[in-house]
Write an enzyme that holds these catalytic residues in place. Structure first.
Site, PDB file in Angstrom:
ATOM      1  N   GLU A 360       5.901  -1.970  -4.006  1.00  0.00           N
ATOM      2  CA  GLU A 360       7.338  -2.205  -4.107  1.00  0.00           C
ATOM      3  C   GLU A 360       7.627  -3.403  -5.011  1.00  0.00           C
ATOM      4  O   GLU A 360       8.645  -3.448  -5.694  1.00  0.00           O
ATOM      5  CB  GLU A 360       7.941  -2.425  -2.714  1.00  0.00           C
ATOM      6  CG  GLU A 360       9.454  -2.273  -2.674  1.00  0.00           C
ATOM      7  CD  GLU A 360      10.004  -2.193  -1.266  1.00  0.00           C
ATOM      8  OE1 GLU A 360      10.321  -1.075  -0.810  1.00  0.00           O
ATOM      9  OE2 GLU A 360      10.119  -3.244  -0.609  1.00  0.00           O
ATOM     10  N   HIS A 391     -17.174   7.026   5.328  1.00  0.00           N
ATOM     11  CA  HIS A 391     -17.321   8.429   5.718  1.00  0.00           C
ATOM     12  C   HIS A 391     -16.067   9.226   5.376  1.00  0.00           C
ATOM     13  O   HIS A 391     -15.862  10.319   5.903  1.00  0.00           O
ATOM     14  CB  HIS A 391     -17.630   8.517   7.210  1.00  0.00           C
ATOM     15  CG  HIS A 391     -18.883   7.794   7.593  1.00  0.00           C
ATOM     16  ND1 HIS A 391     -20.131   8.379   7.536  1.00  0.00           N
ATOM     17  CD2 HIS A 391     -19.092   6.515   8.003  1.00  0.00           C
ATOM     18  CE1 HIS A 391     -21.048   7.500   7.910  1.00  0.00           C
ATOM     19  NE2 HIS A 391     -20.446   6.361   8.196  1.00  0.00           N
ATOM     20  N   LYS A 516      18.124   7.124  -1.508  1.00  0.00           N
ATOM     21  CA  LYS A 516      19.090   6.874  -0.425  1.00  0.00           C
ATOM     22  C   LYS A 516      20.433   7.538  -0.720  1.00  0.00           C
ATOM     23  O   LYS A 516      21.041   8.160   0.151  1.00  0.00           O
ATOM     24  CB  LYS A 516      19.307   5.371  -0.245  1.00  0.00           C
ATOM     25  CG  LYS A 516      18.184   4.615   0.434  1.00  0.00           C
ATOM     26  CD  LYS A 516      18.606   3.160   0.603  1.00  0.00           C
ATOM     27  CE  LYS A 516      17.523   2.309   1.212  1.00  0.00           C
ATOM     28  NZ  LYS A 516      17.948   0.892   1.335  1.00  0.00           N
TER      29      LYS A 516
END
Length: 567
Positions: A360, A391, A516
């Site tokens: 960000e 793994h 948004k």
């Protein structure tokens, strides 16, 4: 603005570009054979040891990077941040998360006013409230003490505090202080997250902390209203004042919500969300869980790195060195990602927090002055604690794409275990991998070595490791609240250094706004169709088709009925 004003137009940047070819002709096997180089490529502060000798860099590289720092006026930019100048120019704000952990007698100004006394006023209020809460003097609507806390927030109001909480849960001192208590976080607007956050909790013994600076954050406020309904449906409307508090500056909306404004804790515009864990955003819920003294140790650890970052020469400055190496890896060597690999399960939430903090902050395509950038900035951050990651995705790191790695180890385990008859302790087994993996990435394994081991010819290509894969190692002496604060501050400042070098604004986040606004349009459509039968319109064909498919299935509950999750 002319491109010459960008950092890429400087002679120092061009010198590094010219230097790339020489580095690409080297191999870490050869670079690591130089003991003097390896010794020089270290830095230490208060027992934290950084070894960056496995970076694809030489002493000459570091000299050129330090000259680039001078060309970017890094020292001047750091000083401007600490002095409260409005370096977040697009929002006309200071950037003063360092003030949140500064000593009481420090002087750090914003708009000509020392903000430290106000910071400590809020911390003193948190200390007093948390002591009242933890002593059992603060009781709920039915007279029972509150032992459970649900902190409602999203983004920086969630990831940072969750990282610190997870790191402290198994620290012996912090765990002792948290006995008999629970701290949970609710972030996602998905009702499943609500269900998980209140599973097996009793409203009678639960306090909800609503974290929203403006008290208008859509996801947070919907979740807050949901938990308010959970409390009211069980205890009645009068219970809200006893079971909900806020971290906000909008006292009007706090009061309208039903929370006593006296139980609202402030933070400031000069605190960015992703840098807010040291404000009431993190300090309040963490103090309710662990007590203020533990949290103060965390703040002191962060402050110690602030001092190191501000005062130490760049040659031995851990955040500066890390930031410069990231610029080198991203903008010159062309590596777009970074793996954050803590060999400590207590740090399992570090990578998600740094992912937000870094991506960000530095995911920008224009300079701070609005000029288009002609070079890459920012990294794709991801990670998992060792040895779990070995793994999972280490296969790609060893034999696929080149991804610079941060290995983070701890000398002393929070929870030591040693079994009689075992060769090593559990922690030594973990750390065996911490020390081995960077060498495996650096040296690799050649076909000649495989031939000498009599590996079948058809498997030679599959078992060959090219090596020459960069990493760095950060070794912490222990993992108490103090070191957790130090680690947080190291990454905060490292990311700022990258932005300062690139000439971008690491403290705004306009990229989150477009989605948004489009979601608001969709929200209106969903309401109109559900409640009034309005057809889907105003969207492209793809979105219209997806919405039609979604709306074709009627919800199991009418919109005019309140339903709370049950798990």
């Amino acid at each position: 603005m002319a491109s010459a004003a960008l950092i890429c137009g400087t002679e120092q940047w061009k010198a590094l570009q010219a230097h790339v070819g020489a580095i690409q002709k080297t191999h870490l096997r050869d670079l690591m054979a130089d003991a003097d180089r390896c010794k020089a490529m270290t830095a230490e502060y208060e027992g934290i040891f950084l070894d960056y000798s496995r970076q694809q860099a030489t002493g000459e590289t570091m000299e050129k990077l330090l000259k680039l720092a001078d060309a970017a006026k890094l020292k001047e930019k750091i000083e401007k941040m600490f002095k409260g100048e409005k370096i977040n120019s697009t929002e006309n704000r200071s950037v003063l998360h360092v003030a949140l952990r500064a000593p009481r007698d420090a002087v750090i100004n914003s708009d000509g006013v020392n903000v430290v006394p106000e910071v400590w006023s809020v911390k003193d209020k948190i200390k007093q409230f948390s002591e009242t809460f933890r002593s059992g003097s603060w009781v709920g609507a039915t007279g029972k003490p509150l032992t459970n806390v649900v902190s409602v927030g999203i983004g920086g109001s969630f990831l940072g505090p969750l990282f610190v909480h997870t790191a402290l849960q198994t620290d012996p001192e912090a765990a002792e202080c948290a006995k008999g208590r629970q701290l949970r976080f609710l972030a996602n607007v998905d009702p499943v997250d609500v269900a998980r956050s209140i599973k097996d909790l009793d409203p009678e013994t639960t306090l909800v902390v609503v974290v929203s600076k403006t008290f208008t954050t859509a996801e947070t406020m919907l979740n807050a209203r949901t938990l308010k309904e959970w409390i009211v449906s069980s205890l009645g409307p009068q219970a809200v004042a006893k079971h909900m508090i806020a971290v906000s500056t909008n006292l009007k909306l706090v009061k309208e919500f039903g929370i006593d404004p006296n139980n609202a804790f402030a933070f400031w515009d000069w605190v960015g969300g992703r840098y807010s864990v040291c404000s009431a955003v993190g300090v309040l819920p963490l103090s309710l869980q662990y007590g203020f003294p533990i949290v103060q140790k965390f703040l002191e650890g962060a402050s110690s790195i602030d001092n190191h970052f501000y005062s130490s020469s760049f040659e031995k400055n851990i955040p500066v060195l890390l930031g410069l190496l990231s610029v080198w890896n991203v903008s010159f060597l062309g590596y777009p990602a970074r793996a954050i690999l803590p060999y400590s399960q207590a740090l399992e939430k570090l990578a998600p927090h740094i992912q937000q903090l870094s991506m960000e902050s530095n995911g920008k395509g224009v300079s701070i002055d609005g000029a288009q950038l002609s070079f890459e900035t920012g990294e794709i951050d991801f990670g998992e604690p060792g040895t779990n990651g070995q793994h999972s995705f280490y296969q790609l790191i060893h034999q696929g794409r080149v991804i610079p790695c941060d290995f983070i180890g701890v000398v002393k385990s929070q929870q030591p275990v040693y079994l009689k008859g075992e060769t090593v302790s559990n922690h030594d087994e973990l750390m065996s991998n911490f020390f081995a993996q960077p060498d495996a990435l650096a040296y690799g394994k050649t076909p000649e070595q495989l031939h000498s081991e009599k590996v079948p010819e058809n498997l030679i290509p599959h078992k060959t490791f090219k090596g020459n894969r960069p990493s760095l190692s950060l070794l912490l002496p222990t993992l108490s609240a103090y070191e957790v604060g130090q680690l947080l501050s190291i990454y905060e400042h490292r990311i700022a250094v990258q932005g300062f070098i690139w000439g971008i604004n690491s403290f705004d986040q306009w990229g989150v706004e477009l989605g948004k606004s489009l979601a608001s349009q969709v929200r209106k459509q969903l309401h109109g169709t559900r409640m009034e039968g309005k057809p889907v319109e105003g969207f492209n064909h793809s979105t219209s088709s997806l919405l039609a498919r979604y709306l074709a299935v009627k919800p199991s509950t009418p919109y005019d009925t309140t339903v709370l999750p049950k798990v």
